[in-house]
Design an enzyme around this catalytic site. Structure first.
Site, PDB file in Angstrom:
ATOM      1  N   GLU A 131       0.793  -1.232   0.000  1.00  0.00           N
ATOM      2  CA  GLU A 131       0.000   0.000   0.000  1.00  0.00           C
ATOM      3  C   GLU A 131       0.830   1.289   0.000  1.00  0.00           C
ATOM      4  OE1 GLU A 131      -3.207   0.123  -0.343  1.00  0.00           O
ATOM      5  OE2 GLU A 131      -3.602  -2.029  -0.223  1.00  0.00           O
ATOM      6  N   SER A 161     -33.966 -25.179 -23.991  1.00  0.00           N
ATOM      7  CA  SER A 161     -34.773 -24.491 -25.006  1.00  0.00           C
ATOM      8  C   SER A 161     -35.238 -23.103 -24.581  1.00  0.00           C
ATOM      9  CB  SER A 161     -35.996 -25.340 -25.362  1.00  0.00           C
ATOM     10  OG  SER A 161     -35.612 -26.510 -26.043  1.00  0.00           O
TER      11      SER A 161
END
Length: 905
Positions: A117, A390
């Site tokens: 960081e 489908s």
């Protein structure tokens, strides 16, 4: 003199040379002057910009909030609001937290955090100028906000006081407050603030809490690879959660270890050893992990937090945000109750569903699983590892066919033996072929072969474009994509089908609409924009076809179990299948299916439902009622959440509805003579509708009635006749007498009684068949009614003449005036009527006896040949045709009928 005398001329020339040299020396070049002016301008602009920047920075800094130690040290829990904007949703809080003092933070943990960081944390005064310079260059080349330069100090400020929006104002305030923070607090105190308030995952704040949660031990006991994993999590807490995403967590951990080596926190050997460690082996065993917070909104709220972290702006749950969500609590409760209902046929089968607002794409509720609890749980609603079957057909096949090919809902397609290009045979679920049909029928019957053939007409490129417009990423489109696809969740499916119900407008499904920052006034609208995904004609025409899927009165419709009376609704079923190898490996029969779907929508809601088992090793039996589970779950939810004002799908002006003649190709309009069973009402894109009228069926007049006869009794003539299509036609009965004709009735029967016969009258009865305005030639029969006879004076018999046998009067009081017919008449009598014997004499007498086979007793008791006698020994049992009856001795009875041929008036 030793010195040489210098002449005046020489001195003059010397002076001139000196002046020229000085002039040349002092002469300025134009280029040098221009450069100097440019440099001067840049300096002036720079000074002005600097002064302006200082002024703007001072202005922004003056509005920065004051430092508050309570806010600096404690994370601020967010507030979540439901779709109504007022109801608060209980969820994550920051109260359960392990606070770690700086002295207790292990060196390896601090090194991992700093390397990741803010490596120069202990050397800068709140702002890292070197890192800032790199960020400036990146922002110039890649756009503002592309790379941050925030130090740990700035992150503490941002998470405590400011929003995450990438603006100059926020950056200025952040820098100003970071400098202030560095002046008032020691570096170790600032690091402690960061260490304890950073969001790690879900509602877990601080590295100490994360260490207990993921490893079950205090932070002081963490190994290097564990510390590196935790140090990398704040960048994206849920993405790098080792419980749920161990692969992502390992990738991020290894990056952190490389950074530690780069900044000389560890050696290369230590890095490699730590990178080789397993991520999952050291995690807390599943049975020992703390129970994750659960509740009726858990699955939905997890989706909220994930969406929050994916938004541009770097929003976090520890900033005290007020988050406006799309949740409708009542709808969520209905979904929860359905998922816990007794609609399920066993305890193992799973399900998931998503409810989306049809118009806005807002996710109103989520059913993640039947039991969504525990720390390790699967949200089947967002999972994309199941095949939709489908249910994909409207999206990859019929939607694109209407959109790109202007196909109508009546477009003919043939269901016949067919194979993929590879030669593999395509099968319908019933193994049959139904021949020619419309795409409407192919869709509501969910026929496979017409779908594959249609996709081939559409083209893979068009199909891919269409589904991408609906937010679906299914990869490359193949022929088999007509019958199913994966990488689709119930969230995706509900959002895609919603576009059909929203006039073709698609909005990405979302859980957040707006975020308000802790100041209560600054807000950001984050809901996605709506975009046109298809033409409104396509949306409506597909919707109209999908209405038939759920039509309970339509034979062959596959979704009728989901039908809800009173709702304008459309939907599609879907079933995936196993390969032959899987059926053998799992010991399943051919009726088994791993996934069964149903997606349906109204103008108000779009709902997608998946059903199946946690693994493919167990399948749903499609030969039983198990296959209807998805439809029943859908119906149970939709019927309860739909309002009485859900509305209807309105046909846009871009669509026209026409009656066509089935079987014509290309489609033609039905003519006036097209039979009803071939007339179909279908939808067309305006401008692509047919204009030609079918000529398959021409105008045909109906057949004339046959066998018309009139049985006379008193003043009544009982008419009867025959007709081959008696059930499809009506009959107009008219009478002509005294030179005028009048219609007596129109009837569907083949008989009629006329009660107005008068003595001395002649009546011609006509019967005409009528069908759809077309008239046949009339059949006719004539009835003569004799006038009453006057008594005659007796005549004297001549004396010289032989005595004649007196005539016998007829029983009805009239005299028979019929002479013996000529031979020609006799022949006709014999052939047509068969009265008496075959010699055809056929005259009746008062005894009423005949010798012929006709058994000539008439209704009046007089024998013989009148139209009231039975006709014809040539016709068995006295039955004759129409013409035979018409020519029978017309004057042998006082009531005479004459039948005319149907071909004559």
């Amino acid at each position: 003199m030793s010195e040489k005398q210098i002449s005046r001329e020489q001195r003059r020339k010397a002076i001139e040379r000196q002046k020229k040299a000085e002039k040349k020396k002092n002469k300025k070049t134009p280029g040098a002057s221009l450069i100097k002016r440019i440099l001067l301008t840049v300096v002036i602009i720079g000074l002005a910009g600097f002064v302006f920047g200082i002024g703007l920075f001072t202005y922004y800094a003056s509005s920065a909030p004051d430092l508050d130690e309570e806010l600096l040290r404690d994370p601020i829990s967010p507030t979540f609001l439901a779709a109504d904007g007022t109801t608060e949703i209980p969820y994550a809080t920051a109260e359960n937290r392990e606070y770690i003092e700086y002295e207790d933070i292990p060196k390896v943990m601090e090194d991992a955090i700093l390397a990741t960081e803010d490596n120069r944390f202990y050397s800068h005064s709140g702002i890292d100028v070197i890192r800032l310079g790199g960020a400036v260059i990146a922002n110039i080349t890649d756009g503002f906000g592309s790379q941050g330069a925030s130090t740990i100090t700035q992150q503490v400020i941002k998470n405590s006081f400011l929003s995450h929006d990438k603006t100059l104002k926020r950056k200025a305030q952040e820098a100003y407050l970071a400098y202030q923070l560095e002046q008032e607090y020691e570096k170790e105190e600032i690091f402690e603030m960061y260490f304890n308030k950073i969001l790690m995952s879900g509602n877990i704040y601080g590295f100490g809490t994360a260490s207990e949660h993921f490893y079950g031990k205090p932070v002081s006991e963490l190994e290097m690879h564990e510390a590196a994993l935790l140090a990398g999590m704040p960048q994206s807490p849920n993405r790098y959660n080792p419980f749920t995403n161990p692969e992502n967590a390992e990738t991020r951990r290894n990056i952190v270890l490389s950074l530690m080596e780069q900044h000389e926190k560890i050696s290369t050997e230590e890095k490699e050893q730590a990178q080789a460690a397993s991520v999952t082996d050291s995690l807390l065993p599943e049975e020992q992990r703390p129970t994750a917070p659960t509740g009726e909104y858990t699955a939905f709220m997890e989706m909220v937090t994930e969406e929050l972290q994916s938004l541009d702006g770097g929003f976090a749950l520890d900033e005290g945000l007020t988050i406006y969500t799309t949740l409708e609590p009542d709808v969520q409760k209905t979904v929860n109750a359905t998922m816990a209902s007794d609609l399920f046929f066993d305890e193992e089968v799973e399900s998931a569903m998503t409810v989306v607002d049809t118009e806005t794409g807002a996710i109103r509720a989520v059913g993640a699983a039947r039991d969504y609890s525990g720390d390790i749980r699967t949200n089947y609603a967002t999972s994309r590892d199941r095949v939709v079957g489908s249910t994909i057909k409207p999206l990859t096949v019929y939607g694109p066919a209407v959109e790109y090919l202007d196909w109508s809902t009546g477009q003919p397609i043939v269901d016949e033996p067919y194979s993929y290009d590879s030669g593999q045979e395509i099968r319908n679920v019933d193994g049959q072929f139904l021949g020619s049909m419309t795409i409407r029928e192919a869709l509501y019957r969910s026929r496979n072969i017409p779908a594959v053939k249609t996709l081939k007409e559409v083209g893979a490129g068009n199909a891919s474009d269409f589904v991408q417009n609906l937010g679906l990423e299914i990869g490359e489109v193949y022929e088999s994509t007509a019958l199913g696809a994966d990488n689709i969740s119930t969230v995706d499916m509900a959002g895609a089908f919603a576009a059909f119900g929203n006039e073709g407008i698609y909005t990405k499904p979302h859980t957040i609409t707006k975020i308000v920052f802790r100041d209560g006034t600054t807000e950001e609208v984050v809901k996605p924009e709506s975009v046109p995904a298809m033409k409104d004609s396509t949306a409506y025409m597909v919707t109209d076809m999908l209405r038939d899927v759920v039509n309970p009165n339509l034979s062959g419709s596959t979704g009728k179990e989901a039908a809800i009376s009173g709702l304008d609704m459309a939907g599609k079923t879907g079933t995936s299948n196993y390969s032959e190898e899987e059926l053998a490996d799992y010991g399943l029969d051919s009726s088994s299916a791993p996934d069964i779907w149903f997606a349906g929508y109204t103008p108000e809601y779009s709902v997608s439902v998946w059903t199946g088992y946690p693994t493919r090793a167990t399948g749903i039996d499609t030969a039983s009622q198990e296959r209807l589970l998805a439809q029943r779950l859908f119906k149970n939810v939709m019927s309860q959440i739909s309002s009485s004002e859900s509305g209807t799908f309105d046909k846009p002006d871009s669509v026209v509805e026409l009656v066509v003649e089935a079987g014509t190709s290309p489609l033609k309009l039905a003519s006036d003579y097209t039979p009803g069973y071939l007339r179909r009402s279908e939808l067309f894109v305006r401008g692509a509708e047919p204009t030609r009228v079918s000529e398959q069926f021409i105008q045909q007049e109906p057949d004339a009635p046959t066998g018309l006869r009139a049985d006379v009794s008193g003043n009544t003539a009982a008419l009867s006749w025959n007709h081959s299509d008696a059930g499809d036609v009506s009959f107009e009965v008219s009478v002509e007498t005294g030179g005028s004709r009048s219609v007596l009735t129109t009837t569907g029967n083949t008989s009629y009684s006329f009660n107005g016969l008068e003595a001395g009258g002649t009546y011609t009865f006509l019967v005409t068949a009528v069908n759809d305005g077309e008239r046949s030639d009339p059949a006719s029969v004539i009835v003569n009614v004799s006038a009453p006879e006057q008594p005659e004076e007796p005549e004297e018999e001549p004396a010289d003449e032989p005595e004649e046998e007196p005539e016998q009067p007829a029983e009805d009081g009239s005299d028979s005036e019929e002479e013996n017919p000529t031979d020609e008449e006799n022949t006709e009598d014999s052939n047509n009527e068969g009265n008496g014997n075959n010699n055809g004499t056929g005259n009746g007498n008062n005894n009423g006896n005949n010798n012929g086979n006709g058994q000539g007793n008439n209704n009046n008791g007089s024998g013989g040949d009148g139209e009231n006698g039975n006709q014809g020994d040539n016709a068995p049992d006295g039955d004759t045709g129409e013409e035979e009856e018409a020519e029978a001795n017309p004057a042998s009875s006082p009531n005479r009928q004459e039948n005319d041929s149907a071909d004559n008036d």
